[in-house]
Structures are given as structure tokens and as C-alpha cells.
Design an enzyme around this catalytic site. Structure first.
Site, PDB file in Angstrom:
ATOM      1  N   SER A   9       0.869  -1.166  -0.052  1.00  0.00           N
ATOM      2  CA  SER A   9      -0.030   0.201   0.186  1.00  0.00           C
ATOM      3  C   SER A   9       0.798   1.256  -0.184  1.00  0.00           C
ATOM      4  O   SER A   9       1.976   1.148   0.499  1.00  0.00           O
ATOM      5  CB  SER A   9      -0.850   0.051   1.328  1.00  0.00           C
ATOM      6  N   HIS A  10       0.302   2.286  -0.615  1.00  0.00           N
ATOM      7  CA  HIS A  10       1.121   3.593  -0.367  1.00  0.00           C
ATOM      8  C   HIS A  10       0.953   3.990   1.012  1.00  0.00           C
ATOM      9  O   HIS A  10       2.113   4.803   1.435  1.00  0.00           O
ATOM     10  CB  HIS A  10       0.167   4.741  -1.120  1.00  0.00           C
ATOM     11  N   SER A  11       0.181   3.566   1.928  1.00  0.00           N
ATOM     12  CA  SER A  11       0.321   3.930   3.389  1.00  0.00           C
ATOM     13  C   SER A  11       0.623   2.686   4.156  1.00  0.00           C
ATOM     14  O   SER A  11       0.394   1.673   4.171  1.00  0.00           O
ATOM     15  CB  SER A  11      -1.046   4.265   3.952  1.00  0.00           C
ATOM     16  N   SER A  70       0.523   3.212  -8.563  1.00  0.00           N
ATOM     17  CA  SER A  70       1.747   2.981  -8.603  1.00  0.00           C
ATOM     18  C   SER A  70       2.228   1.763  -7.637  1.00  0.00           C
ATOM     19  O   SER A  70       3.315   1.262  -7.656  1.00  0.00           O
ATOM     20  CB  SER A  70       2.630   4.143  -8.367  1.00  0.00           C
TER      21      SER A  70
END
Lengths: 230, 210
Positions: A9-11, A70
Site C-alpha cells: 500500500s501507499h500507506s 503505482s
């Protein structure tokens, strides 16, 4: 060994949280989170993904789940970079639901392809509404041509919530059978939960395939035992 | 001059300088149609590349580009990380262990880089992405290489000029890929930040050879 899961995940918080949530329902599955960048920002990091893949590597394969664009590219790049990506599959699924469904399937002993399918079936084809609950007395499975069916009344207080859905989906995903429960895919934990079937509701199970009879008996056994709940 | 590992390291160092110098400009371009992190991400990523190259000096141009790929994919964070990372990784694979790069190998490496970006990002020419800088650059480089001779500088110049023109040509386009595509028609009138940074990187390649 079971199939292991990597969450990208991005986070960092989302990756860790999704892994934590899934671990609750799949205690024996190796679930590794690769969220955020190495310096704690929002983004994805090849280094983190490669490290998670390394930690998750085992003989039974790994399914990778990702969030936004991304993250998918970083995961694909990681597979390209690692060179030998045998047994590592990317699943195209909503992250949280997909991680939970994949982990439950892995816990149930599904192979790497089945775990990927379990994750991707969360999104599924547009779900058709199931037939209305029928007033059919509960009973043992009966054969009807190639298909086996059974109708089972939910007796536990909480009805079809997350844990029962996980048990049904997890067990069915390791069987060689196509199973519909009130018209939805029996290997999809989220689809089962979305039935919102409460105590007293009847689950109509239809199964086709080699393990069809076992599948119907499996669901029936769980339902009639109240999933081991009050 | 022959393009060797010294050229590659100088190229990457000049790219880092260009990202630092144009950081604010790239942020502004990205603010208009994206999430305004491109300048910062590229600056941070290429500074990390320079550090890595100093830590573990590469022995071939290919090794320098592979190190760059790994570093950008780990440090950039946004979509540019895997896109540029894949570009450098494919270019490195195309060059192999060669100590020096001739015009044909250079054109082939640029094409491999562009193909990597396309494969990773699934963008086509005209989508208002870095592909719009890379595709004309690859075509110009190939034409320059096919013209014969041993002049790698002319291949690099052709690529850089075509990339710059390609980046400018993204201004009127409506984005069909990436974050800018959420804006639809409103993305027209702004230059694509990825195309702009691509042009800067290909221009730095000329500076390193000059």
C-alpha cells in the site's frame, strides 16, 4: 505450509492494518506488509516490497495485493527485479477485502492460484441477486443430476457475519467444486457477508463438480453446528 | 567520444543536478494536473542515485543503470519510481556487460527503456505522459544511429531534442493516463511533468558526452 500474502500500500498504516485484520481470521498464514516508503512517507518502495517477498517466500507460493496504481507498478517491478518470480502472483482486487479473502483461502489450504482467485472474486462479476430465502426444511444434501443442493437454517445468534463467512469461503476454496450460496459465490467471503443473512435465514447451497457433495455437507455441517457460536 | 562507465556516471550526476535545479518547476507542473510531488520525488530519487554511485562505483554503463533503477524504484515513491526504474532496468539489460556503447547499442538501449515504460504504465503516445517524450526520442535516436558513423553524441543530441519537442507537444493534450486523467479536459494547457523530467534527463545525457 500455506500460501503467504504480501500487502503493498501507499500507506504504511493501511498495509499494516489490512495485514492485522486478515491475520485475525488466518492465524497460520504468513502475511507481510510493505506500506509507505523507507523513510515513512506516502508511496511505495521496491526495497520494502522485495523485503516482504523475501520474508514471505516459501514452497507454496505468494499472492501479492496492492492498492492504487503505482503500488501495482512497484509490485510488478519487484517481480521483474527479483527475476525469479515463480510462484508469486499479483491479485487484482480491492485491497482490504482482497487481503482478507486471500488470507482466509490460504488458511483453508487453498493453492496459490485459488488464493489469487479468492481475492479477485471479491470484486466478482456483477452479482445477481440470489433467490429469495425459501421456506424449505433443513435437510441433508440431495443429489440432482450433476449438482448437489442443500438448505440449511442459520441457528447462531449473529447469523452470517465475518467469521462464519470466512469459514465457509475458506473451506470451499480448497474443494474442487463450484458452489453457490443463495446465488453468490461460496468462496467469496465478502459476497457471503453481503447476503446479510441473519439467524433463521435459510442458506440454499448448490454445488457442482467433483467435490460437490462434500461442499454441501461442509456448509451444512458448519451451519448446523452454529459455526461453534452461541 | 565512446560512451563508457564514466559517461554513465556523469550522465546520472548531471541528471541529479537537473532535477535539483528544476525541482520547483516540476512541482509547479505537477501541481497543475497531478499531486505536486514529482519535483520533490525526482530530486530525492536522483540524489539517492548519486550517493549510491559513490558508495558502490559501477564497472560498466549497464551496472550504473541497474543501480539507478533499483535506487529510483526504492526512493522515488510515486509512479515515476517504477516507471523510470523499469526504464533504467531495461536499458541496463539491453547494454549487458559491454564496457562501451556504440550508436546502435545506444539507440537499442533507449528503445528498451521506452518499451519498459510502456509495459509498466500501459500508456500510448498521445496519452500525455512521459511516453510522449520518449517515443520521438527513440525514433530520432534510431534515425541518427542508422545514418551511420560512430558518433554517439549526435544520437544523444537527436534524442534530447526530440524529447524536448515531445514534452512541449504534451501541452494541449488531454491526459488519458495517470493522475492527470482524473482532470479530463482540464488537463489540457499544461505540460506533462513526466515528459518534462524525461526531456531533462535525456538532455543531461548530452551534457555528459560533450
Amino acid at each position: 505450509m500455506t500460501v503467504s500474502i504480501v500487502v503493498v500500500s501507499h500507506s504504511e498504516k493501511i498495509a499494516d492494518g489490512a495485514a492485522e485484520l486478515a491475520a485475525q481470521m488466518a492465524p497460520d498464514v504468513v502475511i507481510r506488509a510493505a506500506g509507505g516508503t523507507t523513510d515513512g512517507r506516502i508511496g511505495t518502495s521496491l526495497e520494502k516490497v522485495l523485503a516482504a517477498l523475501e520474508q514471505a517466500s516459501g514452497s507454496d507460493g505468494t499472492v501479492v495485493l496492492t492498492d492504487l496504481g503505482s503500488a501495482v507498478m512497484t509490485a510488478e517491478s519487484a517481480l521483474e527485479f527479483a527475476g525469479d518470480a515463480a510462484g508469486v502472483l499479483l491479485a487484482d482486487a480491492p485491497l482490504v477485502e482482497g487481503v482478507v479473502a486471500a488470507s482466509v483461502a490460504a488458511q483453508g489450504g487453498a493453492d496459490v492460484q485459488a488464493v489469487k482467485r479468492a481475492a479477485e472474486s471479491v470484486r466478482g462479476p456483477a452479482q445477481q441477486p440470489g433467490p429469495p430465502p425459501q421456506e424449505v426444511p433443513e435437510g441433508p444434501a440431495t443429489g440432482e443430476g450433476p449438482a448437489f443442493t442443500g438448505d440449511f437454517e442459520l441457528i447462531n445468534e449473529a447469523g452470517m457475519h465475518a467469521r462464519p463467512a470466512a469459514k465457509i469461503a475458506g473451506g470451499l476454496s480448497s474443494l474442487d467444486a463450484e458452489v453457490l450460496v443463495n446465488g453468490v459465490d461460496g468462496t467469496s467471503m465478502t459476497a457471503l457477508m453481503m447476503l446479510a443473512a441473519g439467524k433463521g435465514a435459510v442458506l440454499h447451497v448448490e454445488a457442482r463438480g467433483v467435490d460437490a457433495e462434500r461442499a454441501v455437507n461442509y456448509v451444512g455441517g458448519l451451519v448446523q453446528a452454529g459455526f461453534g457460536e452461541p | 567520444m565512446a560512451l563508457d562507465v564514466n559517461w554513465a556516471v556523469k550522465w546520472l550526476t548531471l541528471s541529479a543536478q537537473a532535477m535539483a535545479e528544476h525541482r520547483t518547476e516540476l512541482i509547479e507542473l505537477d501541481r497543475a494536473i497531478g499531486d505536486s510531488d514529482h519535483g520533490e520525488n525526482m530530486d530525492r530519487g536522483f540524489q539517492a542515485v548519486v550517493d549510491k554511485l559513490a558508495e558502490t562505483p559501477p564497472e560498466t554503463p549497464g551496472a550504473a543503470l541497474k543501480l539507478t533503477a533499483m535506487t529510483l524504484m526504492s526512493k522515488v515513491g510515486g509512479a515515476a519510481g517504477p516507471l523510470y526504474g523499469t526504464a533504467f532496468l531495461r536499458a541496463a539489460a539491453s547494454l549487458g556487460d559491454a564496457a562501451e556503447i556504440d550508436p546502435a547499442a545506444l539507440a537499442a538501449a533507449l528503445a528498451a527503456a521506452r518499451d519498459g515504460i510502456v509495459a509498466r504504465g500501459q500508456a500510448e503516445p498521445g496519452d500525455k505522459t512521459m511516453v510522449d517524450a520518449w517515443t520521438p526520442a527513440v525514433e530520432a535516436a534510431r534515425a541518427a544511429a542508422d545514418a551511420g558513423g560512430t558518433d554517439t553524441l549526435s544520437v544523444l543530441v537527436a534524442a534530447a531534442e526530440a524529447a524536448e519537442a515531445g514534452a512541449v507537444a504534451t501541452d494541449p493534450l488531454v491526459a488519458r493516463k495517470g493522475r492527470a486523467s482524473y482532470l479530463g479536459e482540464r488537463s489540457a494547457g499544461h505540460r506533462d511533468p513526466g515528459a518534462a523530467s524525461s526531456a531533462l534527463i535525456l538532455r543531461a545525457a548530452v551534457g555528459a558526452a560533450a
